[in-house]
Design a protein around this motif. Structure first.
Motif, PDB file in Angstrom:
ATOM      1  N   GLN A  41       0.819  -1.212   0.000  1.00  0.00           N
ATOM      2  CA  GLN A  41       0.000   0.000   0.000  1.00  0.00           C
ATOM      3  C   GLN A  41       0.854   1.263   0.000  1.00  0.00           C
ATOM      4  OE1 GLN A  41      -2.580  -0.576   3.376  1.00  0.00           O
ATOM      5  NE2 GLN A  41      -3.706  -2.237   2.398  1.00  0.00           N
ATOM      6  N   ILE A  42       1.971   1.218   0.718  1.00  0.00           N
ATOM      7  CA  ILE A  42       2.879   2.372   0.736  1.00  0.00           C
ATOM      8  C   ILE A  42       3.516   2.562  -0.640  1.00  0.00           C
ATOM      9  CG2 ILE A  42       5.109   3.183   1.614  1.00  0.00           C
ATOM     10  CD1 ILE A  42       4.286   2.173   4.357  1.00  0.00           C
ATOM     11  N   ASN A  43       3.929   1.466  -1.262  1.00  0.00           N
ATOM     12  CA  ASN A  43       4.504   1.556  -2.611  1.00  0.00           C
ATOM     13  C   ASN A  43       3.483   2.114  -3.601  1.00  0.00           C
ATOM     14  OD1 ASN A  43       6.991   0.574  -1.806  1.00  0.00           O
ATOM     15  ND2 ASN A  43       6.534  -1.546  -2.374  1.00  0.00           N
ATOM     16  N   ASN A  58       3.916   5.624  -5.607  1.00  0.00           N
ATOM     17  CA  ASN A  58       3.809   5.668  -7.071  1.00  0.00           C
ATOM     18  C   ASN A  58       2.758   6.678  -7.515  1.00  0.00           C
ATOM     19  OD1 ASN A  58       5.785   3.721  -7.545  1.00  0.00           O
ATOM     20  ND2 ASN A  58       4.336   2.015  -7.467  1.00  0.00           N
ATOM     21  N   GLU A  59       1.666   6.747  -6.768  1.00  0.00           N
ATOM     22  CA  GLU A  59       0.612   7.703  -7.109  1.00  0.00           C
ATOM     23  C   GLU A  59       1.119   9.137  -6.918  1.00  0.00           C
ATOM     24  OE1 GLU A  59      -4.160   8.471  -6.192  1.00  0.00           O
ATOM     25  OE2 GLU A  59      -3.007   7.048  -4.982  1.00  0.00           O
ATOM     26  N   VAL A  60       1.853   9.366  -5.835  1.00  0.00           N
ATOM     27  CA  VAL A  60       2.441  10.685  -5.585  1.00  0.00           C
ATOM     28  C   VAL A  60       3.394  11.061  -6.715  1.00  0.00           C
ATOM     29  CG1 VAL A  60       4.037  11.966  -4.096  1.00  0.00           C
ATOM     30  CG2 VAL A  60       2.218  10.592  -3.074  1.00  0.00           C
ATOM     31  N   LYS A  61       4.273  10.126  -7.069  1.00  0.00           N
ATOM     32  CA  LYS A  61       5.273  10.373  -8.117  1.00  0.00           C
ATOM     33  C   LYS A  61       4.608  10.702  -9.455  1.00  0.00           C
ATOM     34  CE  LYS A  61       9.233   8.193 -10.393  1.00  0.00           C
ATOM     35  NZ  LYS A  61      10.083   6.970 -10.450  1.00  0.00           N
ATOM     36  N   GLN A  62       3.581   9.934  -9.813  1.00  0.00           N
ATOM     37  CA  GLN A  62       2.897  10.160 -11.088  1.00  0.00           C
ATOM     38  C   GLN A  62       2.205  11.518 -11.108  1.00  0.00           C
ATOM     39  OE1 GLN A  62       0.305   6.816 -11.779  1.00  0.00           O
ATOM     40  NE2 GLN A  62       1.985   5.334 -11.811  1.00  0.00           N
ATOM     41  N   TYR A  63       1.574  11.892  -9.999  1.00  0.00           N
ATOM     42  CA  TYR A  63       0.879  13.178  -9.948  1.00  0.00           C
ATOM     43  C   TYR A  63       1.881  14.328 -10.029  1.00  0.00           C
ATOM     44  CZ  TYR A  63      -2.752  16.541  -8.734  1.00  0.00           C
ATOM     45  OH  TYR A  63      -3.640  17.584  -8.784  1.00  0.00           O
ATOM     46  N   CYS A  64       3.014  14.179  -9.340  1.00  0.00           N
ATOM     47  CA  CYS A  64       4.072  15.197  -9.388  1.00  0.00           C
ATOM     48  C   CYS A  64       4.588  15.365 -10.811  1.00  0.00           C
ATOM     49  CB  CYS A  64       5.201  14.795  -8.440  1.00  0.00           C
ATOM     50  SG  CYS A  64       6.639  15.902  -8.481  1.00  0.00           S
ATOM     51  N   GLN A  65       4.844  14.266 -11.493  1.00  0.00           N
ATOM     52  CA  GLN A  65       5.364  14.325 -12.856  1.00  0.00           C
ATOM     53  C   GLN A  65       4.366  14.974 -13.811  1.00  0.00           C
ATOM     54  OE1 GLN A  65       6.356  10.198 -13.549  1.00  0.00           O
ATOM     55  NE2 GLN A  65       8.441  10.432 -12.780  1.00  0.00           N
ATOM     56  N   ARG A  66       3.087  14.668 -13.618  1.00  0.00           N
ATOM     57  CA  ARG A  66       2.062  15.285 -14.461  1.00  0.00           C
ATOM     58  C   ARG A  66       2.037  16.797 -14.276  1.00  0.00           C
ATOM     59  NH1 ARG A  66      -3.117  12.326 -12.608  1.00  0.00           N
ATOM     60  NH2 ARG A  66      -4.091  14.042 -13.760  1.00  0.00           N
ATOM     61  N   ILE A  67       2.212  17.259 -13.056  1.00  0.00           N
ATOM     62  CA  ILE A  67       2.226  18.695 -12.790  1.00  0.00           C
ATOM     63  C   ILE A  67       3.459  19.340 -13.416  1.00  0.00           C
ATOM     64  CG2 ILE A  67       2.437  20.440 -10.977  1.00  0.00           C
ATOM     65  CD1 ILE A  67       0.780  18.613  -9.187  1.00  0.00           C
ATOM     66  N   LEU A  68       4.616  18.691 -13.247  1.00  0.00           N
ATOM     67  CA  LEU A  68       5.852  19.252 -13.795  1.00  0.00           C
ATOM     68  C   LEU A  68       5.805  19.348 -15.316  1.00  0.00           C
ATOM     69  CD1 LEU A  68       8.497  17.479 -11.519  1.00  0.00           C
ATOM     70  CD2 LEU A  68       7.767  19.873 -11.429  1.00  0.00           C
ATOM     71  N   GLN A  69       5.089  18.439 -15.935  1.00  0.00           N
ATOM     72  CA  GLN A  69       4.962  18.479 -17.394  1.00  0.00           C
ATOM     73  C   GLN A  69       4.096  19.652 -17.854  1.00  0.00           C
ATOM     74  OE1 GLN A  69       3.454  14.588 -18.324  1.00  0.00           O
ATOM     75  NE2 GLN A  69       5.424  13.562 -17.970  1.00  0.00           N
ATOM     76  N   CYS A  89      -2.008  15.920  -2.749  1.00  0.00           N
ATOM     77  CA  CYS A  89      -1.401  16.985  -1.943  1.00  0.00           C
ATOM     78  C   CYS A  89       0.116  16.831  -1.902  1.00  0.00           C
ATOM     79  CB  CYS A  89      -1.956  16.956  -0.515  1.00  0.00           C
ATOM     80  SG  CYS A  89      -3.705  17.409  -0.367  1.00  0.00           S
ATOM     81  N   GLU A  90       0.571  15.608  -1.654  1.00  0.00           N
ATOM     82  CA  GLU A  90       2.015  15.387  -1.582  1.00  0.00           C
ATOM     83  C   GLU A  90       2.662  15.522  -2.952  1.00  0.00           C
ATOM     84  OE1 GLU A  90       5.286  12.151   0.101  1.00  0.00           O
ATOM     85  OE2 GLU A  90       3.187  12.002   0.699  1.00  0.00           O
ATOM     86  N   GLY A  91       1.976  15.075  -3.997  1.00  0.00           N
ATOM     87  CA  GLY A  91       2.519  15.224  -5.347  1.00  0.00           C
ATOM     88  C   GLY A  91       2.690  16.686  -5.716  1.00  0.00           C
ATOM     89  N   LEU A  92       1.687  17.504  -5.397  1.00  0.00           N
ATOM     90  CA  LEU A  92       1.783  18.940  -5.675  1.00  0.00           C
ATOM     91  C   LEU A  92       2.887  19.572  -4.838  1.00  0.00           C
ATOM     92  CD1 LEU A  92       0.849  21.578  -6.935  1.00  0.00           C
ATOM     93  CD2 LEU A  92      -0.969  21.701  -5.200  1.00  0.00           C
ATOM     94  N   ALA A  93       3.003  19.161  -3.574  1.00  0.00           N
ATOM     95  CA  ALA A  93       4.040  19.706  -2.692  1.00  0.00           C
ATOM     96  C   ALA A  93       5.430  19.435  -3.260  1.00  0.00           C
ATOM     97  CB  ALA A  93       3.909  19.104  -1.295  1.00  0.00           C
ATOM     98  N   GLN A  94       5.647  18.223  -3.770  1.00  0.00           N
ATOM     99  CA  GLN A  94       6.958  17.891  -4.343  1.00  0.00           C
ATOM    100  C   GLN A  94       7.230  18.697  -5.608  1.00  0.00           C
ATOM    101  OE1 GLN A  94       7.566  13.674  -4.833  1.00  0.00           O
ATOM    102  NE2 GLN A  94       7.084  13.199  -2.718  1.00  0.00           N
ATOM    103  N   ALA A  95       6.205  18.867  -6.426  1.00  0.00           N
ATOM    104  CA  ALA A  95       6.381  19.655  -7.650  1.00  0.00           C
ATOM    105  C   ALA A  95       6.681  21.108  -7.316  1.00  0.00           C
ATOM    106  CB  ALA A  95       5.125  19.550  -8.519  1.00  0.00           C
TER     107      ALA A  95
END
Length: 264
Positions: A118-120, A124-135, A211-217
């Motif tokens: 579940q953590i993985n 992965n969901e955080v990473k994908q959302y971050c990448q989508r924002i950065l794009q 939220c975490e994906g946006l924070a990382q971006a």
């Protein structure tokens, strides 16, 4: 699995799976106690019970027409049978206990495995959302600019006295589903400084991973924008985060610094 200290979200996942395992352990131990009680109602076979059982076998021998030797033989057979039954009961009890402990260990191992999975999946969901924002980083340009403005405000409040070789400041922001909140080094917050998604005409986020994906971006884009505003290699920014809360540490040479001089 050990407690996860650097992520309340992941620790919540771990605790939920551990609670499920504890529930399973409770049911296993409850069934074990019930099964053992059925196996040996009094917990063990006493010596007196063994004698009584042997005497009963002796009288069975007499009833079948055997003489005194038959009675003694019945006693011996009864005693042996009862001792064997006692040993079988002990062995069966031990086997049931060992199986129960094995099932309990398996329950906790499965809980740990689910936690990792579940953590993985969350990461992965955080990473994908971050990448989508950065794009599509232009979309959140107003957020990045607000972050930079707030970061520079924090730096401007840092101690830049002549005794400080470096100017250092921490900039902390947390992304929620409704906006971004900023914390001063004293942990003070001011709602007027927040970036409200609704007021800035952005839709709210839906879940923790976003939220975490946006924070990382935002952290990546803020560092990039901040370093572009200063001479190359003139400042150093380190980033750490706890879920959607990001802390950025600013360090740069202090132009006001004066080296100490000897009195004599």
């Amino acid at each position: 699995m050990d407690q996860i200290n650097n992520s309340p979200i992941k620790e919540t996942i771990r605790q939920q799976n551990e609670r499920d395992a504890r529930d399973i352990e409770f049911q296993i131990r409850k069934k074990l106690d019930s099964d053992i009680a059925k196996l040996t109602p009094k917990g063990k076979f006493s010596g007196g019970a063994c004698v009584g059982f042997a005497v009963a076998f002796g009288f069975v021998g007499v009833a079948l027409g055997f003489d005194t030797d038959g009675f003694l033989g019945g006693l011996l057979v009864g005693a042996i049978f009862y001792l064997l039954l006692n040993e079988w009961s002990k062995s069966r009890k031990k086997s049931m206990q060992e199986q129960a402990e094995k099932d309990i260990r398996n329950a906790y191992a499965e809980a740990d495995s689910r936690t990792v999975q579940q953590i993985n999946a969350y990461d992965n969901e955080v990473k994908q959302y971050c990448q989508r924002i950065l794009q599509k980083s232009d979309t959140i340009a107003p957020m990045v600019q607000h972050n930079v403005d707030m970061f520079q405000r924090m730096v401007s409040h840092a101690d830049a006295g002549s005794n400080m070789r470096f100017v250092e400041s921490d900039f902390t922001f947390t992304v929620f589903v409704t906006g971004i909140m900023y914390s001063y080094q004293s942990h003070y917050t001011n709602p007027q400084d927040d970036f409200n998604f609704d007021k800035q005409r952005f839709r709210n986020l839906n879940k923790d991973a976003e939220c975490e994906g946006l924070a990382q971006a935002l952290a990546k884009l803020t560092v990039k924008k901040m370093t572009s505003l200063y001479p190359p290699n003139s400042l150093h920014i380190t980033v750490s985060h706890i879920d959607a809360q990001v802390t950025m540490h600013y360090k740069a040479a202090n132009k006001n610094f004066i080296a100490a001089r000897d009195i004599l």
